[in-house]
Write a protein that holds these residues in place. Structure first.
Motif, PDB file in Angstrom:
ATOM      1  N   GLY A 124       0.794  -1.283  -0.057  1.00  0.00           N
ATOM      2  CA  GLY A 124       0.227  -0.059   0.126  1.00  0.00           C
ATOM      3  C   GLY A 124       0.668   1.281   0.044  1.00  0.00           C
ATOM      4  O   GLY A 124       0.174   2.528  -0.148  1.00  0.00           O
ATOM      5  N   GLU A 125       2.202   1.188   0.029  1.00  0.00           N
ATOM      6  CA  GLU A 125       3.028   2.450   0.130  1.00  0.00           C
ATOM      7  C   GLU A 125       3.384   2.697  -1.244  1.00  0.00           C
ATOM      8  O   GLU A 125       3.984   1.990  -2.201  1.00  0.00           O
ATOM      9  N   VAL A 126       3.228   4.136  -1.549  1.00  0.00           N
ATOM     10  CA  VAL A 126       4.058   4.484  -2.910  1.00  0.00           C
ATOM     11  C   VAL A 126       5.048   5.501  -2.660  1.00  0.00           C
ATOM     12  O   VAL A 126       5.659   5.782  -3.619  1.00  0.00           O
ATOM     13  N   ALA A 127       5.390   5.737  -1.442  1.00  0.00           N
ATOM     14  CA  ALA A 127       6.675   6.715  -1.152  1.00  0.00           C
ATOM     15  C   ALA A 127       7.175   6.026   0.099  1.00  0.00           C
ATOM     16  O   ALA A 127       6.598   5.700   0.981  1.00  0.00           O
ATOM     17  N   VAL A 128       8.407   6.511   0.435  1.00  0.00           N
ATOM     18  CA  VAL A 128       8.837   6.206   1.706  1.00  0.00           C
ATOM     19  C   VAL A 128       8.328   7.017   2.761  1.00  0.00           C
ATOM     20  O   VAL A 128       8.578   8.296   2.567  1.00  0.00           O
ATOM     21  N   PRO A 129       7.687   6.604   3.558  1.00  0.00           N
ATOM     22  CA  PRO A 129       6.864   7.498   4.560  1.00  0.00           C
ATOM     23  C   PRO A 129       7.869   8.080   5.817  1.00  0.00           C
ATOM     24  O   PRO A 129       8.877   7.314   6.203  1.00  0.00           O
ATOM     25  N   LEU A 130       7.435   8.988   6.398  1.00  0.00           N
ATOM     26  CA  LEU A 130       7.965   9.535   7.665  1.00  0.00           C
ATOM     27  C   LEU A 130       7.123   9.077   8.832  1.00  0.00           C
ATOM     28  O   LEU A 130       6.096   9.930   8.608  1.00  0.00           O
ATOM     29  N   ARG A 131       7.496   8.317   9.576  1.00  0.00           N
ATOM     30  CA  ARG A 131       6.512   7.818  10.705  1.00  0.00           C
ATOM     31  C   ARG A 131       6.781   8.393  11.992  1.00  0.00           C
ATOM     32  O   ARG A 131       7.808   8.195  12.338  1.00  0.00           O
ATOM     33  N   TYR A 132       6.102   9.502  12.509  1.00  0.00           N
ATOM     34  CA  TYR A 132       6.669  10.348  13.582  1.00  0.00           C
ATOM     35  C   TYR A 132       5.781  10.209  14.790  1.00  0.00           C
ATOM     36  O   TYR A 132       4.272  10.293  14.336  1.00  0.00           O
ATOM     37  N   ARG A 133       6.087  10.257  15.799  1.00  0.00           N
ATOM     38  CA  ARG A 133       5.404  10.191  17.141  1.00  0.00           C
ATOM     39  C   ARG A 133       5.294  11.508  17.788  1.00  0.00           C
ATOM     40  O   ARG A 133       6.263  12.401  17.891  1.00  0.00           O
ATOM     41  N   HIS A 134       3.864  11.994  17.994  1.00  0.00           N
ATOM     42  CA  HIS A 134       3.658  13.256  18.318  1.00  0.00           C
ATOM     43  C   HIS A 134       2.693  13.495  19.313  1.00  0.00           C
ATOM     44  O   HIS A 134       1.431  13.031  18.929  1.00  0.00           O
ATOM     45  N   GLU A 135       2.771  13.940  20.557  1.00  0.00           N
ATOM     46  CA  GLU A 135       1.827  13.863  21.561  1.00  0.00           C
ATOM     47  C   GLU A 135       1.070  12.821  21.561  1.00  0.00           C
ATOM     48  O   GLU A 135      -0.286  12.764  21.556  1.00  0.00           O
ATOM     49  N   GLY A 136       1.500  11.614  21.537  1.00  0.00           N
ATOM     50  CA  GLY A 136       0.898  10.335  21.817  1.00  0.00           C
ATOM     51  C   GLY A 136       0.114   9.667  20.630  1.00  0.00           C
ATOM     52  O   GLY A 136      -0.454   8.683  20.598  1.00  0.00           O
ATOM     53  N   ARG A 137       0.403  10.474  19.572  1.00  0.00           N
ATOM     54  CA  ARG A 137      -0.196   9.943  18.072  1.00  0.00           C
ATOM     55  C   ARG A 137       1.098   9.453  17.315  1.00  0.00           C
ATOM     56  O   ARG A 137       2.000  10.022  17.146  1.00  0.00           O
ATOM     57  N   ASP A 138       0.719   8.479  16.555  1.00  0.00           N
ATOM     58  CA  ASP A 138       1.412   8.096  15.538  1.00  0.00           C
ATOM     59  C   ASP A 138       1.066   8.621  14.126  1.00  0.00           C
ATOM     60  O   ASP A 138      -0.026   8.473  13.641  1.00  0.00           O
ATOM     61  N   LEU A 139       1.989   9.607  13.404  1.00  0.00           N
ATOM     62  CA  LEU A 139       1.551  10.310  12.344  1.00  0.00           C
ATOM     63  C   LEU A 139       2.356   9.732  11.279  1.00  0.00           C
ATOM     64  O   LEU A 139       3.614   9.401  11.241  1.00  0.00           O
ATOM     65  N   ALA A 140       1.748   9.733   9.995  1.00  0.00           N
ATOM     66  CA  ALA A 140       2.594   9.250   8.749  1.00  0.00           C
ATOM     67  C   ALA A 140       2.585  10.263   7.815  1.00  0.00           C
ATOM     68  O   ALA A 140       1.367  11.074   7.520  1.00  0.00           O
TER      69      ALA A 140
END
Length: 262
Positions: free
Chosen positions: A208-224
């Motif tokens: 399902g990925e089309v590009a290298v993601p940046l997976r970032y943890r911020h204030e208890g959330r996992d953002l992509a």
């Protein structure tokens, strides 16, 4: 190349040709000059005109800053101005950059120069700066150093090994393309930073990925995020040619929602 003006223009042109993996024949065909003349230029038997230097630079995709250096090495005056973003002459450029950065909100976007030093950023970039060591935020802030430093963003990047491999690979290619010794040194520095995750030799997409993601943890959330780069299309100024807008767009609906609600 910092020592351009101390070396013969022919030697420098030959290095750029070899860097681009072109034979004399291939370059002479592209530039529509004779192989004999190109050989004479590279060996110093013929002093190229400024037009010839620029023609060869165009086909060798030499950056504007280095084109000025090659002109100087050939005994000609530089032709590409080096603007100062803080001057009134560049006010329209600053306004255009600010307009683009603002338009990306609530998604993070920033402007960097060729050395990856922060030039400007929108408010959403603040999420990446939170928790970073103050020493890394003293101008000029180098965003690649900030991203991979153990006292920077690195501890909050969930896929640090994957992202680090992407960043280092991109920086390596940029250093090769520009022959910028500053980028070489930055690459060496970043390679020395610790990483407790495996780093892939080849970037392979997960399902399902089309590009290298940046997976970032911020204030208890996992953002992509997926990153996108924008540059000025037809720059004739060195400073303008070396600017890039790096934006981070949500890679999934949950990240988009979290950013809109922030």
């Amino acid at each position: 190349m910092a020592t351009t003006t101390k070396r013969a223009v022919g030697e420098l042109l030959r290095e750029w040709r070899e860097r681009r993996r072109l034979s004399q024949l291939a370059l002479s065909i592209e530039a529509e000059i004779s192989t004999r003349h190109l050989s004479f230029v590279e060996t110093g038997r013929s002093r190229p005109t400024s037009d010839m230097v620029l023609r060869l630079c165009e086909h060798l995709e030499v950056p504007l800053r280095e084109r000025n250096g090659l002109l100087l090495a050939a005994g000609h005056a530089p032709v590409y101005p080096v603007g100062d973003l803080d001057t009134s002459e560049m006010s329209e450029v600053r306004a255009a950059l600010r307009q683009v950065l603002t338009a990306y909100e609530p998604y993070p976007a920033l402007v960097v120069d060729r050395g990856w030093n922060l030039v400007d950023a929108n408010a959403a970039v603040g999420m990446f700066l939170a928790g970073a060591d103050e020493d890394l935020l003293v101008p000029p802030v180098n965003v690649l150093r900030l991203s991979l430093h153990p006292r920077g963003i690195a501890p909050r990047i969930a896929n640090l090994g994957e992202w680090r491999a992407h960043v280092l690979g991109r920086l390596r290619r940029q250093a090769d393309a520009t022959a910028d010794p500053g980028l070489e040194l930055l690459h060496q520095e970043l390679r020395g930073y610790p990483c407790d995750q495996p780093e892939p030799d080849v970037e392979r997409p997960a399902a399902g990925e089309v590009a290298v993601p940046l997976r970032y943890r911020h204030e208890g959330r996992d953002l992509a995020f997926i990153s996108m780069t924008a540059v000025f299309g037809t720059p004739l100024d060195v400073t303008l040619a070396e600017l890039a807008i790096e934006s981070f767009l949500p890679a999934d609906p949950a990240t988009a929602e979290a950013l809109r609600d922030s």
